[in-house]
Design a protein around this motif. Sequence first.
Motif, PDB file in Angstrom:
ATOM      1  N   ASP A 137       0.850  -1.204   0.000  1.00  0.00           N
ATOM      2  CA  ASP A 137       0.000   0.000   0.000  1.00  0.00           C
ATOM      3  C   ASP A 137       0.874   1.238   0.000  1.00  0.00           C
ATOM      4  O   ASP A 137       1.889   1.298   0.691  1.00  0.00           O
ATOM      5  CB  ASP A 137      -0.899   0.028   1.240  1.00  0.00           C
ATOM      6  CG  ASP A 137      -2.016  -0.983   1.140  1.00  0.00           C
ATOM      7  OD1 ASP A 137      -2.360  -1.360   0.001  1.00  0.00           O
ATOM      8  OD2 ASP A 137      -2.505  -1.433   2.177  1.00  0.00           O
ATOM      9  N   GLY A 138       0.519   2.182  -0.734  1.00  0.00           N
ATOM     10  CA  GLY A 138       1.175   3.489  -0.790  1.00  0.00           C
ATOM     11  C   GLY A 138       2.474   3.427  -1.564  1.00  0.00           C
ATOM     12  O   GLY A 138       3.281   4.365  -1.490  1.00  0.00           O
TER      13      GLY A 138
ATOM     14  N   GLU B  56      -3.102  -4.592  -7.966  1.00  0.00           N
ATOM     15  CA  GLU B  56      -3.727  -4.091  -6.743  1.00  0.00           C
ATOM     16  C   GLU B  56      -2.752  -4.203  -5.583  1.00  0.00           C
ATOM     17  O   GLU B  56      -2.039  -5.198  -5.467  1.00  0.00           O
ATOM     18  CB  GLU B  56      -4.970  -4.905  -6.397  1.00  0.00           C
ATOM     19  CG  GLU B  56      -6.082  -4.769  -7.397  1.00  0.00           C
ATOM     20  CD  GLU B  56      -7.274  -5.654  -7.022  1.00  0.00           C
ATOM     21  OE1 GLU B  56      -7.446  -5.977  -5.840  1.00  0.00           O
ATOM     22  OE2 GLU B  56      -8.002  -6.030  -7.927  1.00  0.00           O
ATOM     23  N   PRO B  57      -2.722  -3.161  -4.720  1.00  0.00           N
ATOM     24  CA  PRO B  57      -1.849  -3.225  -3.556  1.00  0.00           C
ATOM     25  C   PRO B  57      -2.305  -4.317  -2.589  1.00  0.00           C
ATOM     26  O   PRO B  57      -3.479  -4.629  -2.478  1.00  0.00           O
ATOM     27  CB  PRO B  57      -1.987  -1.849  -2.905  1.00  0.00           C
ATOM     28  CG  PRO B  57      -2.690  -0.984  -3.861  1.00  0.00           C
ATOM     29  CD  PRO B  57      -3.362  -1.871  -4.860  1.00  0.00           C
ATOM     30  N   GLY B  58      -1.314  -4.997  -1.956  1.00  0.00           N
ATOM     31  CA  GLY B  58      -1.596  -6.030  -0.955  1.00  0.00           C
ATOM     32  C   GLY B  58      -1.748  -7.432  -1.562  1.00  0.00           C
ATOM     33  O   GLY B  58      -1.873  -8.415  -0.831  1.00  0.00           O
ATOM     34  N   ARG B  59      -1.748  -7.517  -2.793  1.00  0.00           N
ATOM     35  CA  ARG B  59      -1.882  -8.844  -3.432  1.00  0.00           C
ATOM     36  C   ARG B  59      -0.518  -9.276  -3.993  1.00  0.00           C
ATOM     37  O   ARG B  59       0.296  -8.431  -4.356  1.00  0.00           O
ATOM     38  CB  ARG B  59      -2.885  -8.781  -4.570  1.00  0.00           C
ATOM     39  CG  ARG B  59      -4.295  -8.571  -4.030  1.00  0.00           C
ATOM     40  CD  ARG B  59      -5.333  -8.704  -5.082  1.00  0.00           C
ATOM     41  NE  ARG B  59      -5.423 -10.073  -5.635  1.00  0.00           N
ATOM     42  CZ  ARG B  59      -6.129 -10.412  -6.694  1.00  0.00           C
ATOM     43  NH1 ARG B  59      -6.785  -9.528  -7.360  1.00  0.00           N
ATOM     44  NH2 ARG B  59      -6.169 -11.634  -7.103  1.00  0.00           N
TER      45      ARG B  59
END
Length: 183
Positions: free
Chosen positions: A106-107, A119-122
């Motif tokens: 993220d970020g 996508e962030p976090g994946r």
Amino acid sequence: MTRKEDLNLSTDTAGERVVSGKEDMAEGRVTAVRRGNITEVLNPDSLSQARTSTELENLTLHEERARVEVLREQAGSVSIRKVVKEREEVLPVTLTTETLEITVKDGAGKVTLNGEVLEPGRTYEVLIHDEKAVVQKEVFALSDVTLHKETRTYTHTENITLMREELDVRDPQGLVREIHSDG
């Protein structure tokens, strides 16, 4: 007293040749005696002899002789051929794959893969290297086979009885005597 014989050759019922003759008694005469192939003329007054040969019959005597013929027979046969047989084998092969794992936090900003935004976090996985088993067959010599044909010669003996004809002279009256030549 002298004896005169006239000889005849005949065959009896058993197939035997028989020499027979007539006897005639006379005194002071020239006597002719025939024995076998010899005719003997005797003059008792002068003690001289004259011989003449007269052939009665010519006989052929036979014998058996062995003649061996070798016959070749087929005792058996063998068929030789190369046959290809199939078999299944299980071969264990270790294969390796390399993958790249992408995890967007993220970020961290925008990350794209082939034009798509991740996508962030994946976590995404990208295959870098992959191994596949490729089987090739090679032919190796398994064994050498040599074929020989052998011929054996040996001596075999056969027992055989052979017949031979012989002349059998029967002289019940005792007329046979040996003639000596003066030459």
